[in-house]
Design a protein around this motif. Structure first.
Motif, PDB file in Angstrom:
ATOM      1  N   TYR A   1      15.133 -40.017  19.935  1.00 49.14           N
ATOM      2  CA  TYR A   1      15.659 -38.852  19.235  1.00 49.14           C
ATOM      3  C   TYR A   1      16.837 -38.265  20.001  1.00 49.14           C
ATOM      4  CZ  TYR A   1      15.996 -34.067  17.494  1.00 49.14           C
ATOM      5  OH  TYR A   1      16.461 -32.875  16.985  1.00 49.14           O
ATOM      6  N   GLU A   2      17.900 -37.982  19.280  1.00 49.40           N
ATOM      7  CA  GLU A   2      19.103 -37.408  19.889  1.00 49.40           C
ATOM      8  C   GLU A   2      19.194 -35.940  19.486  1.00 49.40           C
ATOM      9  OE1 GLU A   2      23.955 -38.113  20.090  1.00 49.40           O
ATOM     10  OE2 GLU A   2      22.688 -39.385  18.838  1.00 49.40           O
ATOM     11  N   ASP A   3      19.118 -35.077  20.463  1.00 46.38           N
ATOM     12  CA  ASP A   3      19.184 -33.645  20.222  1.00 46.38           C
ATOM     13  C   ASP A   3      20.656 -33.227  20.134  1.00 46.38           C
ATOM     14  OD1 ASP A   3      18.710 -30.995  19.909  1.00 46.38           O
ATOM     15  OD2 ASP A   3      17.847 -30.658  21.901  1.00 46.38           O
ATOM     16  N   LEU A   4      21.087 -32.858  18.935  1.00 51.33           N
ATOM     17  CA  LEU A   4      22.483 -32.479  18.745  1.00 51.33           C
ATOM     18  C   LEU A   4      22.810 -31.128  19.355  1.00 51.33           C
ATOM     19  CD1 LEU A   4      22.918 -33.571  15.006  1.00 51.33           C
ATOM     20  CD2 LEU A   4      23.614 -34.834  17.057  1.00 51.33           C
ATOM     21  N   HIS A   5      21.805 -30.314  19.600  1.00 48.45           N
ATOM     22  CA  HIS A   5      22.031 -28.974  20.128  1.00 48.45           C
ATOM     23  C   HIS A   5      22.033 -28.938  21.656  1.00 48.45           C
ATOM     24  CE1 HIS A   5      21.663 -27.589  16.045  1.00 48.45           C
ATOM     25  NE2 HIS A   5      20.420 -28.032  15.951  1.00 48.45           N
ATOM     26  N   CYS A   6      21.845 -30.076  22.292  1.00 44.34           N
ATOM     27  CA  CYS A   6      21.899 -30.126  23.744  1.00 44.34           C
ATOM     28  C   CYS A   6      23.365 -30.162  24.171  1.00 44.34           C
ATOM     29  CB  CYS A   6      21.165 -31.352  24.268  1.00 44.34           C
ATOM     30  SG  CYS A   6      21.063 -31.438  26.068  1.00 44.34           S
ATOM     31  N   ALA A   7      23.798 -29.170  24.935  1.00 49.25           N
ATOM     32  CA  ALA A   7      25.202 -29.028  25.297  1.00 49.25           C
ATOM     33  C   ALA A   7      25.438 -29.414  26.757  1.00 49.25           C
ATOM     34  CB  ALA A   7      25.667 -27.588  25.068  1.00 49.25           C
ATOM     35  N   MET A   8      26.689 -29.642  27.086  1.00 52.71           N
ATOM     36  CA  MET A   8      27.052 -30.028  28.449  1.00 52.71           C
ATOM     37  C   MET A   8      26.995 -28.851  29.416  1.00 52.71           C
ATOM     38  SD  MET A   8      30.258 -32.654  27.964  1.00 52.71           S
ATOM     39  CE  MET A   8      31.200 -31.501  26.964  1.00 52.71           C
TER      40      MET A   8
END
Length: 305
Positions: free
Chosen positions: A111-118
């Motif tokens: 699963y790829e969390d799109l809300h995970c930011a740098m």
């Protein structure tokens, strides 16, 4: 009314209704604004800069735009207000320890969390993914969430300790109303800076003109006072009165005769000088050559006397 093959069409297939408004995916819009450069549309990578309107750029993209503004590039209208590198501020961002990089899901089996930011807020820990308002300080470039600045009120930066004012806070990727307010603020700031430069130039010109006037005024008495005054001789000094009516010396009021001012006295004619003193000058008879001592020929390098 049937088509080939005995099919019966329905009404929506024959009658064209109004086009449906295409809705933009909110997640895609947030990712485009917070993960990509507003000018080059490339992935954001350090060093990252922000303008006075709160837009995010890659620093190399801004430098390329400033070096050659005539080149055809997409989205150049977002950087029209950037006149030089001083109009942008390099951001001091805090890395997100949960960020695994761009290739964390290279196989596509997780699963790829799109809300995970740098990047995250160093005070509250919120991720800079667009769901929470973030802002930066124009003084030092440190980035914080709006919640951190609202809850922990201080006039010193939480990260580097530099002082700042409320006018130094710029919201990143704000709404249309916030962008308009930032634009008005930017125009006022630039107008004040322009007026300050004009006033400084006018003050410098006035100072230069005043100094020139002072020099001209000081030169006029100097020229009159720097005129050579004839030296008063002993006989002439005796003719001047010693004191004026008020008891002060009136030597400056003494008037010399015209004959003394126009004529030059020879040292050889002075009676008070000794013969040894007079022989030091070329006008003495011992310094003059006789006809026998003078030569009557001309040589290239004469060594005669």
């Amino acid at each position: 009314m049937g088509c080939d093959g005995g099919t019966i069409p329905k009404r929506h297939e024959l009658v064209k209704g109004p086009k449906k408004v295409e809705k933009v995916d909110k997640n895609a819009e947030l990712i485009a604004r917070w993960s990509y450069c507003a000018l080059s549309q490339e992935k954001l990578r350090r060093p990252i800069v922000a303008c006075e309107l709160g837009r995010l750029y890659n620093k190399d993209a801004v430098i390329e735009y400033l070096l050659d503004k005539s080149a055809e590039r997409p989205n150049t209208e977002v950087a029209v207000h950037i006149r030089g590198i001083k109009d942008v501020k390099e951001l001091n961002l805090t890395d997100n320890p949960a960020w695994e990089g761009e290739r964390m899901n290279s196989k596509g089996d997780r699963y790829e969390d799109l809300h995970c930011a740098m990047f995250i807020c160093p005070v509250v820990g919120l991720e800079m993914n667009g769901k929470h308002k973030f802002c930066y300080l124009q003084t030092c470039g440190c980035v914080f969430s709006e919640r951190a600045l609202r809850e922990v009120k201080t006039e010193i930066c939480h990260k580097c300790g530099d002082p700042f004012q409320e006018s130094d806070i710029i919201i990143l990727n704000g709404s249309k109303e916030e962008v308009e307010r930032l634009r008005e603020k930017m125009d006022e700031k630039r107008a004040k800076a322009k007026a300050g430069k004009k006033s400084k130039k006018s003050k410098a010109a006035e100072a230069i003109s005043k100094s020139e006037d002072v020099k001209e005024g000081s030169d006029s008495p100097k020229t009159s006072s720097s005129e050579p005054r004839p030296v008063a001789q002993k006989g002439e000094a005796a003719s001047c009165s010693g004191q004026g009516p008020s008891g002060t010396s009136s030597a400056s009021k003494c008037v010399k005769p015209t004959s003394a001012a126009g004529s030059k006295r020879s040292i050889q004619d002075m009676e008070g000088k000794s013969e040894a003193y007079k022989s030091l000058f070329t006008s003495h008879s011992s310094a003059k050559r006789t006809k026998d001592q003078t030569s009557n020929w001309v040589t290239h390098t004469p060594y005669h006397f």
